[in-house]
Design a protein around this motif. Structure first.
Motif, mmCIF file in Angstrom:
data_model
loop_
_atom_site.group_PDB
_atom_site.id
_atom_site.type_symbol
_atom_site.label_atom_id
_atom_site.label_comp_id
_atom_site.label_asym_id
_atom_site.label_seq_id
_atom_site.Cartn_x
_atom_site.Cartn_y
_atom_site.Cartn_z
ATOM 1 N N PRO A 104 0.833 -1.208 0.000
ATOM 2 C CA PRO A 104 0.000 0.000 0.000
ATOM 3 C C PRO A 104 0.871 1.263 0.000
ATOM 4 O O PRO A 104 1.949 1.272 0.593
ATOM 5 N N ASP A 105 0.398 2.290 -0.649
ATOM 6 C CA ASP A 105 1.101 3.577 -0.677
ATOM 7 C C ASP A 105 1.101 4.157 0.737
ATOM 8 O O ASP A 105 0.029 4.371 1.321
ATOM 9 N N PRO A 106 2.278 4.422 1.307
ATOM 10 C CA PRO A 106 2.331 4.979 2.665
ATOM 11 C C PRO A 106 1.559 6.288 2.820
ATOM 12 O O PRO A 106 1.087 6.609 3.911
ATOM 13 N N ASP A 107 1.401 7.041 1.731
ATOM 14 C CA ASP A 107 0.625 8.290 1.800
ATOM 15 C C ASP A 107 -0.842 8.031 2.127
ATOM 16 O O ASP A 107 -1.529 8.925 2.621
ATOM 17 N N ASP A 108 -1.322 6.827 1.835
ATOM 18 C CA ASP A 108 -2.727 6.495 2.059
ATOM 19 C C ASP A 108 -2.975 5.804 3.397
ATOM 20 O O ASP A 108 -4.107 5.434 3.696
ATOM 21 N N ILE A 109 -1.925 5.634 4.194
ATOM 22 C CA ILE A 109 -2.057 4.910 5.459
ATOM 23 C C ILE A 109 -2.291 5.911 6.586
ATOM 24 O O ILE A 109 -1.483 6.815 6.803
ATOM 25 N N CYS A 110 -3.409 5.718 7.283
ATOM 26 C CA CYS A 110 -3.769 6.655 8.357
ATOM 27 C C CYS A 110 -3.872 5.974 9.720
ATOM 28 O O CYS A 110 -3.415 6.522 10.717
ATOM 29 N N SER A 111 -4.472 4.822 9.764
ATOM 30 C CA SER A 111 -4.762 4.190 11.054
ATOM 31 C C SER A 111 -3.645 3.240 11.490
ATOM 32 O O SER A 111 -2.817 2.801 10.678
ATOM 33 N N GLU A 112 -3.671 2.928 12.755
ATOM 34 C CA GLU A 112 -2.719 1.962 13.306
ATOM 35 C C GLU A 112 -2.926 0.589 12.661
ATOM 36 O O GLU A 112 -1.964 -0.118 12.384
ATOM 37 N N GLN A 113 -4.168 0.237 12.417
ATOM 38 C CA GLN A 113 -4.490 -1.035 11.761
ATOM 39 C C GLN A 113 -3.862 -1.101 10.362
ATOM 40 O O GLN A 113 -3.313 -2.125 9.967
ATOM 41 N N GLU A 114 -3.929 -0.011 9.615
ATOM 42 C CA GLU A 114 -3.339 0.033 8.276
ATOM 43 C C GLU A 114 -1.812 -0.078 8.354
ATOM 44 O O GLU A 114 -1.184 -0.720 7.507
ATOM 45 N N LYS A 115 -1.217 0.535 9.366
ATOM 46 C CA LYS A 115 0.234 0.421 9.558
ATOM 47 C C LYS A 115 0.624 -1.026 9.839
ATOM 48 O O LYS A 115 1.597 -1.537 9.285
ATOM 49 N N LEU A 116 -0.137 -1.681 10.703
ATOM 50 C CA LEU A 116 0.152 -3.077 11.036
ATOM 51 C C LEU A 116 0.015 -3.979 9.812
ATOM 52 O O LEU A 116 0.813 -4.900 9.612
ATOM 53 N N LEU A 117 -0.980 -3.719 8.986
ATOM 54 C CA LEU A 117 -1.161 -4.484 7.756
ATOM 55 C C LEU A 117 0.020 -4.256 6.806
ATOM 56 O O LEU A 117 0.547 -5.199 6.204
ATOM 57 N N PHE A 118 0.443 -3.009 6.670
ATOM 58 C CA PHE A 118 1.594 -2.678 5.825
ATOM 59 C C PHE A 118 2.826 -3.438 6.310
ATOM 60 O O PHE A 118 3.556 -4.047 5.513
ATOM 61 N N ILE A 119 3.079 -3.411 7.606
ATOM 62 C CA ILE A 119 4.251 -4.075 8.179
ATOM 63 C C ILE A 119 4.188 -5.577 7.923
ATOM 64 O O ILE A 119 5.189 -6.193 7.535
ATOM 65 N N SER A 120 3.029 -6.163 8.114
ATOM 66 C CA SER A 120 2.856 -7.591 7.873
ATOM 67 C C SER A 120 3.133 -7.942 6.413
ATOM 68 O O SER A 120 3.848 -8.908 6.109
ATOM 69 N N GLU A 121 2.585 -7.161 5.502
ATOM 70 C CA GLU A 121 2.808 -7.384 4.073
ATOM 71 C C GLU A 121 4.266 -7.139 3.701
ATOM 72 O O GLU A 121 4.835 -7.858 2.874
ATOM 73 N N ALA A 122 4.884 -6.129 4.298
ATOM 74 C CA ALA A 122 6.288 -5.827 4.008
ATOM 75 C C ALA A 122 7.179 -7.002 4.416
ATOM 76 O O ALA A 122 8.073 -7.396 3.650
ATOM 77 N N LYS A 123 6.932 -7.575 5.581
ATOM 78 C CA LYS A 123 7.719 -8.733 6.029
ATOM 79 C C LYS A 123 7.582 -9.882 5.034
ATOM 80 O O LYS A 123 8.563 -10.535 4.686
ATOM 81 N N ARG A 124 6.364 -10.116 4.589
ATOM 82 C CA ARG A 124 6.129 -11.191 3.626
ATOM 83 C C ARG A 124 6.880 -10.922 2.319
ATOM 84 O O ARG A 124 7.530 -11.802 1.769
ATOM 85 N N HIS A 125 6.820 -9.685 1.833
ATOM 86 C CA HIS A 125 7.507 -9.325 0.592
ATOM 87 C C HIS A 125 9.021 -9.489 0.737
ATOM 88 O O HIS A 125 9.686 -9.985 -0.181
#
Length: 134
Positions: A104-125
């Motif tokens: 996800p584009d970091p500019d579109d991330i607002c909530s803590e939940q979205e940050k956690l999802l980004f981190i989870s996906e980043a680890k997988r990538h």
């Protein structure tokens, strides 16, 4: 490429540059190391470091010579810097977004939940796309 292969390649190809990343899950810290030599002075190998926690505006940077190289370099997988997008001077989440544009584009991330999802996906990538392509 592992660290030893990178050093060998740099000595035989002056001016070459390789980048390795490490993601620390304990504190969501991304480290980026770029190892390169100068075409005019191939014996002078430098290691540039940039790092920071995801979704933090602060970070660190530094430069090492071979004699002071951090031990963690031996555990990293490196890729030719020319084959990568420009990632210098970005915050950690933007580095990952540049390396893995499916995140996800970091500019579109607002909530803590979205940050956690980004981190989870980043680890997988990182595990599936960076380290799997050794």
């Amino acid at each position: 490429m592992n660290y030893e292969d990178v050093i060998s390649c740099i000595y035989s190809n002056p001016g070459a540059s390789f980048t390795g990343i490490k993601f620390s899950e304990s504190d969501n810290y991304l480290s980026v190391y770029t190892i390169s030599s100068d075409k005019d002075d191939p014996e002078w190998i430098t290691i540039f470091f940039e790092g920071g926690k995801l979704f933090s505006t602060s970070g660190e940077e530094g430069c090492y010579v071979m004699e002071d190289a951090p031990d963690e370099l031996t555990t990293l997988h490196f890729k030719n810097t020319k084959a990568l997008p420009f990632i210098s001077e970005y915050t950690s989440e933007y580095v990952l977004y540049e390396l893995f544009p499916n995140l996800p584009d970091p500019d579109d991330i607002c909530s803590e939940q979205e940050k956690l999802l980004f981190i989870s996906e980043a680890k997988r990538h990182i595990n599936e796309l960076w380290y799997a392509s050794k």
